[in-house]
Design an enzyme around this catalytic site. Sequence first.
Site, short mmCIF file in Angstrom:
data_model
loop_
_atom_site.label_atom_id
_atom_site.label_comp_id
_atom_site.label_asym_id
_atom_site.label_seq_id
_atom_site.Cartn_x
_atom_site.Cartn_y
_atom_site.Cartn_z
N HIS A 392 0.82 -1.21 0.00
CA HIS A 392 0.00 0.00 0.00
C HIS A 392 0.85 1.27 0.00
O HIS A 392 0.34 2.37 -0.24
CB HIS A 392 -0.93 0.00 1.22
CG HIS A 392 -2.28 0.58 0.94
ND1 HIS A 392 -2.48 1.63 0.06
CD2 HIS A 392 -3.52 0.28 1.41
CE1 HIS A 392 -3.76 1.94 0.02
NE2 HIS A 392 -4.41 1.13 0.82
N ASP A 396 -2.32 2.40 -4.46
CA ASP A 396 -3.57 2.70 -3.77
C ASP A 396 -4.58 1.61 -4.08
O ASP A 396 -4.41 0.81 -5.01
CB ASP A 396 -4.10 4.07 -4.21
CG ASP A 396 -3.18 5.20 -3.78
OD1 ASP A 396 -2.52 5.05 -2.74
OD2 ASP A 396 -3.12 6.22 -4.50
#
Length: 421
Positions: A392, A396
């Site tokens: 992450h 995204d």
Amino acid sequence: MLSKRIISAAQRRGLLDATSVQCMKGLGAAVTRTRRARFHSSRLLQAETIKVPQMAESITEGTLKSWTKQVGDTVEADEEVATIETDKIDVSVNAPQSGKIVELLAAEEDTVTVGQDLFVLEPGETGAAAPPPPKEDTPKAPTEPKEQQAAKPAAPPAPEKKPSEPKHEPKKELKKEPEPPKPASTAGSRNETRVKMNRMRLRIAERLKESQNAAASLTTFNEIDMSSLMSMRAKYKESILKEHDVKLGFMSAFAKASALALKEIPAANASIEGDEIVYRDYVDLSVAVATPKGLVTPVVRNLETMNFLQIEKEIAALGKKARDGKLTLEDMAGGTFTISNGGVFGSLFGTPIINLPQSAVLGMHAVKEKPVVVNGQIVIRPIMVVALTYDHRLLDGREAVTFLVKIRDYIEDPRKMLLAP
């Protein structure tokens, strides 16, 4: 040279005087010393100490797992003598030339470093083994004539001992102590076995834990209708096997779909180095392969330039090398994206772990028939659940989900791969 027995006989008959005898003995001793000196000097000049070879820039030591040759064995040039286990691959130590193993300088399970003395080799042509040394004649004990043996009086028989009567002693009454309660018996074995972790397993454990600690891992899932791909595979697999000697599987389609999706979502093919993000125009695919010693990930280079058949050939070749323990460090170096196929073992779904420094890994699973709704009708379709674990810090959620949806679209209609830019 004359033997001592002949010299002594000649001296008793007066054929040699004391001075001649001493000269001959001195000459014999000198010849013996000369032979020994020549033997030892030749051994010292010819013997060669073989060292632990250079394995890779990042590998400085390993564990000596086994000796395939022992002291006294003869070897041919380039024949394997020992195997050294590292945290990535097993390295074979071969004889640089033909000869005989004279001495082993390390024991199995020892940690050895690059450049360390490993064994001593005496060069020479290998051939039939040397004949065993002649057995020394042991003097036989003098045997007596049978007449003398018969004349000897037989030894008198030993007097018989009368058994003594047992003495009757008064029995003492012993106080019985209460026995401790016996533990309840359990069915089955309760043995435990401790096995030392090999270097590869230790390294795998270290890297997996490092990935969990370093990456901000998150997993997204999707379902893929495999009907179109299975139909295409069933139609062409026999002709492809006959013409190209290649088995057409699912891996080539998922690999090609991944390469196309990575072009559209470049962050899934990137990595973090310090405070920079490295984007790549090429795709080096790491393919997870299970081996008896652990999971390895050989790399298919420049996947984006290959077609289905080329991908299948390369994956099959790397898989065979991995199972045979013949992978090299170059085969596993690098890699920008990973595919792990747990479906071959029957896995329905799971969350794969990122192979650092990569940013994502695709997990394939088993194909199962499920009821799905198509055009308002409930039908049975072969469904595979796919999972994408991503970092992450780089991707995204929107990018990760988009990437997995693109792979789903390519697999559900493989013709789209031909139309991709």
